[in-house]
Write an enzyme that holds these catalytic residues in place. Sequence first.
Site, PDB file in Angstrom:
ATOM      1  N   ASP A 186      -6.888  10.996   4.325  1.00  0.00           N
ATOM      2  CA  ASP A 186      -5.861  10.490   3.558  1.00  0.00           C
ATOM      3  C   ASP A 186      -6.139  10.932   1.910  1.00  0.00           C
ATOM      4  O   ASP A 186      -5.305  10.866   1.286  1.00  0.00           O
ATOM      5  CB  ASP A 186      -5.800   8.876   3.229  1.00  0.00           C
ATOM      6  CG  ASP A 186      -4.674   8.391   2.694  1.00  0.00           C
ATOM      7  OD1 ASP A 186      -3.520   9.140   2.727  1.00  0.00           O
ATOM      8  OD2 ASP A 186      -4.781   7.051   2.304  1.00  0.00           O
ATOM      9  N   ASP A 230       3.193  11.078   3.613  1.00  0.00           N
ATOM     10  CA  ASP A 230       1.724  10.919   3.919  1.00  0.00           C
ATOM     11  C   ASP A 230       1.602   9.591   4.587  1.00  0.00           C
ATOM     12  O   ASP A 230       1.424   8.380   3.887  1.00  0.00           O
ATOM     13  CB  ASP A 230       1.201  10.689   2.429  1.00  0.00           C
ATOM     14  CG  ASP A 230      -0.315  10.617   2.574  1.00  0.00           C
ATOM     15  OD1 ASP A 230      -1.061  10.776   3.669  1.00  0.00           O
ATOM     16  OD2 ASP A 230      -0.904  10.460   1.292  1.00  0.00           O
ATOM     17  N   LYS A 244      -2.913   4.702   6.422  1.00  0.00           N
ATOM     18  CA  LYS A 244      -2.936   3.651   5.480  1.00  0.00           C
ATOM     19  C   LYS A 244      -2.232   2.181   6.108  1.00  0.00           C
ATOM     20  O   LYS A 244      -1.806   2.334   7.223  1.00  0.00           O
ATOM     21  CB  LYS A 244      -1.527   4.292   4.633  1.00  0.00           C
ATOM     22  CG  LYS A 244      -2.063   5.547   3.773  1.00  0.00           C
ATOM     23  CD  LYS A 244      -0.706   6.013   2.620  1.00  0.00           C
ATOM     24  CE  LYS A 244      -1.109   7.033   1.946  1.00  0.00           C
ATOM     25  NZ  LYS A 244      -2.109   6.836   0.874  1.00  0.00           N
ATOM     26  N   ARG A 247      -5.390  17.086  -1.997  1.00  0.00           N
ATOM     27  CA  ARG A 247      -6.381  18.067  -2.610  1.00  0.00           C
ATOM     28  C   ARG A 247      -6.719  19.459  -1.822  1.00  0.00           C
ATOM     29  O   ARG A 247      -6.863  20.508  -2.120  1.00  0.00           O
ATOM     30  CB  ARG A 247      -7.563  17.514  -3.237  1.00  0.00           C
ATOM     31  CG  ARG A 247      -8.451  17.008  -1.850  1.00  0.00           C
ATOM     32  CD  ARG A 247      -9.271  15.626  -2.348  1.00  0.00           C
ATOM     33  NE  ARG A 247      -8.596  14.619  -2.796  1.00  0.00           N
ATOM     34  CZ  ARG A 247      -9.283  13.471  -3.228  1.00  0.00           C
ATOM     35  NH1 ARG A 247     -10.479  13.412  -3.473  1.00  0.00           N
ATOM     36  NH2 ARG A 247      -8.604  12.359  -3.471  1.00  0.00           N
ATOM     37  N   ASP A 294       5.722  11.604  -1.538  1.00  0.00           N
ATOM     38  CA  ASP A 294       4.413  12.260  -1.806  1.00  0.00           C
ATOM     39  C   ASP A 294       4.624  13.749  -2.075  1.00  0.00           C
ATOM     40  O   ASP A 294       3.500  14.611  -2.270  1.00  0.00           O
ATOM     41  CB  ASP A 294       3.384  12.043  -0.714  1.00  0.00           C
ATOM     42  CG  ASP A 294       1.914  12.131  -1.358  1.00  0.00           C
ATOM     43  OD1 ASP A 294       1.702  12.072  -2.484  1.00  0.00           O
ATOM     44  OD2 ASP A 294       0.930  12.258  -0.215  1.00  0.00           O
TER      45      ASP A 294
HETATM   46  N1  BES Z   1      -0.460  10.339  -1.791  1.00  0.00           N
HETATM   47  C1  BES Z   1      -1.671   9.705  -2.157  1.00  0.00           C
HETATM   48  C2  BES Z   1      -1.622   8.875  -3.508  1.00  0.00           C
HETATM   49  C3  BES Z   1      -0.697   7.879  -3.724  1.00  0.00           C
HETATM   50  C4  BES Z   1      -1.065   6.621  -3.779  1.00  0.00           C
HETATM   51  C5  BES Z   1       0.542   8.400  -4.546  1.00  0.00           C
HETATM   52  C6  BES Z   1       0.041   5.738  -4.164  1.00  0.00           C
HETATM   53  C7  BES Z   1       1.632   7.568  -4.912  1.00  0.00           C
HETATM   54  C8  BES Z   1       1.322   6.264  -4.757  1.00  0.00           C
HETATM   55  C9  BES Z   1      -2.995  10.254  -1.797  1.00  0.00           C
HETATM   56  O1  BES Z   1      -2.702  11.350  -0.878  1.00  0.00           O
HETATM   57  C10 BES Z   1      -4.130   9.368  -1.254  1.00  0.00           C
HETATM   58  O2  BES Z   1      -3.906   8.666  -0.287  1.00  0.00           O
HETATM   59  N2  BES Z   1      -5.130   9.111  -1.908  1.00  0.00           N
HETATM   60  C11 BES Z   1      -6.137   8.397  -1.648  1.00  0.00           C
HETATM   61  C12 BES Z   1      -7.352   9.122  -1.868  1.00  0.00           C
HETATM   62  C13 BES Z   1      -8.560   8.564  -1.117  1.00  0.00           C
HETATM   63  C14 BES Z   1      -8.419   8.365   0.202  1.00  0.00           C
HETATM   64  C15 BES Z   1      -9.774   8.976  -1.932  1.00  0.00           C
HETATM   65  C16 BES Z   1      -6.151   7.169  -2.465  1.00  0.00           C
HETATM   66  O3  BES Z   1      -5.572   7.119  -3.798  1.00  0.00           O
HETATM   67  O4  BES Z   1      -6.218   6.081  -2.091  1.00  0.00           O
HETATM   68 ZN    ZN Z   2      -1.065  11.911  -0.551  1.00  0.00          ZN
HETATM   69 MN    MN Z   3      -3.138  10.613   1.186  1.00  0.00          MN
END
Ligand code: BES
Ligand code: ZN
Ligand code: MN
Length: 503
Positions: free
Chosen positions: A350, A273, A280, A354, A291
């Site tokens: 990101d 991811d 990111k 979902r 991920d």
């Molecule tokens: N895979 C990430 C969540 C994640 C973060 C998993 C750190 C393990 C460690 C997910 O896809 C993500 O990027 N989520 C975002 C959502 C936001 C953009 C609404 C997040 O948590 O920042």
């Molecule tokens: Zn993710």
């Molecule tokens: Mn993500």
Amino acid sequence: MADGIEIGFGPLEQSGQGPGGSGDLVVFVGDDLSLGSAAREALGASGADLVARAAASEKFKGRALSALTLPAPSGVGADRLVVVGLGSEKDRAKTDWPALGGFTAGKVAGRTARVVLDWPGTTVTATQAGEFALGARLRTYAFDRYKTKKKPDADDKSVTALTLMLADHGAAAREGEGARSLSDGVILARDLVNEPPNVLFPAEFARRASELAKLGVEIEVLEPARMRELGMGALLAVAQGSAREPRIVIMRWNGGPAAEPPVALIGKGVVFDSGGVSIKPGGGMEDMKGDMGGAAAVVGALHALAARKARCNVVGAIGIVENMPDGGSYRPSDILTSMSGQTIEVINTDAEGRLVLADVITHVIRSTKPKALVDLATLTGAIIVALGQDIAGMFSNDDTLAGNIHAAGEATGEKVWRMPLIPAYDKAIDSKFADMKNTGGRHGGAATAASFIKRYVEDVPWAHLDIAGVAMSSNASEINRSWGAGWGVRLLDRLIRDHYEAR
Ligand code: BES
Ligand code: ZN
Ligand code: MN
């Protein structure tokens, strides 16, 4: 899949007879340093006295999960004597058997040992010995496939060989088989989480999951053409920026009555991811190879269930994609049509997990009519902020299912904490242009993500486990020294064993 350990079982009376008179002898003591009768016998006349004197000089107090290693007294048929502490009577009453097995295996790593499961006031049961064996197996796992310079003397001598000595050793050997099925499932999940994404791209992940066919699991792999026919516009959007094609793997274990609807286990499998166009920051991005911890847990659980021929019907489904930035990527402001027909405005590429889950969930509900659905996903950083790295977040529309998962968590140590789902979170993902948007803003990030998934589960009893904090980058424990924890395999196995299997 290497756990580097062999575990056998033997009768307590033979505790004193070492294989060829070498290796380690492991005995256990409480904080009063007194030995069980079999241990005392194995150590010979001077043994108890030796333990007492060594303990005094080494300040060994028999505290829980502490150990004292000595040269074995002569005539004992062992090279070393390892004394493992169990703590007070109160500690002993709530012994964590996998942790004790893990600790003990750590003390005798790479060696041969007889482990005398005998101490005053306890008769170790076959079940407890099985849990001890499980912990020992999980402890010795190491992901060293890509280390070309092995440690100097790491040859087959580095295999740990334990013989667990207890009264009920015949029944314990059967429990040991169960422990192997389960630990193999956990280790499979750990391997998948630890593998880098250049090796474990979606098609390769699907190939590895397909190997469960050997255990009698029915496998179906969906490729992009089929996903397009099914209208999976959400999952496909995430995948479209990657040179690696997505896959969905559906794994059916039919161990129950044919008419019985299955329990569905759904996993997020983002092999990497990057965030996509909403990229990111660079620091720590390497962690995003993990991920796919949800998908790994589902594959590991199906392995465990099939290996022990669980009497239940379970369908596992994993959405495997890579989220990358590219000229062909999806972008913020795109509007996607999911398989359910609901439309989604992309705010942030990101928030991809979902989108993947939505289409897999719709497909599984329509094609298998499950009686319950549990999804596991490394879904949000927000759940790590809320709960840290030792407990997963749970969201559910069903109190019974939530209660059962909570109980399975307490029983296995893979703990979950239930979080709320209130209308305000649902409202936060309403969109100006589409049925919903894919983020609800910074506040309550784990909860608005869960609310998004809720819009796809219809009226199926459902629980969502946000495992972002527990799946990877794990704190070292007595039963895990690996970055990828294989979190969820033991929890799911326990949930199904306790609530969905014919007895
Ligand atoms: N895979 C990430 C969540 C994640 C973060 C998993 C750190 C393990 C460690 C997910 O896809 C993500 O990027 N989520 C975002 C959502 C936001 C953009 C609404 C997040 O948590 O920042
Ligand atoms: Zn993710
Ligand atoms: Mn993500």
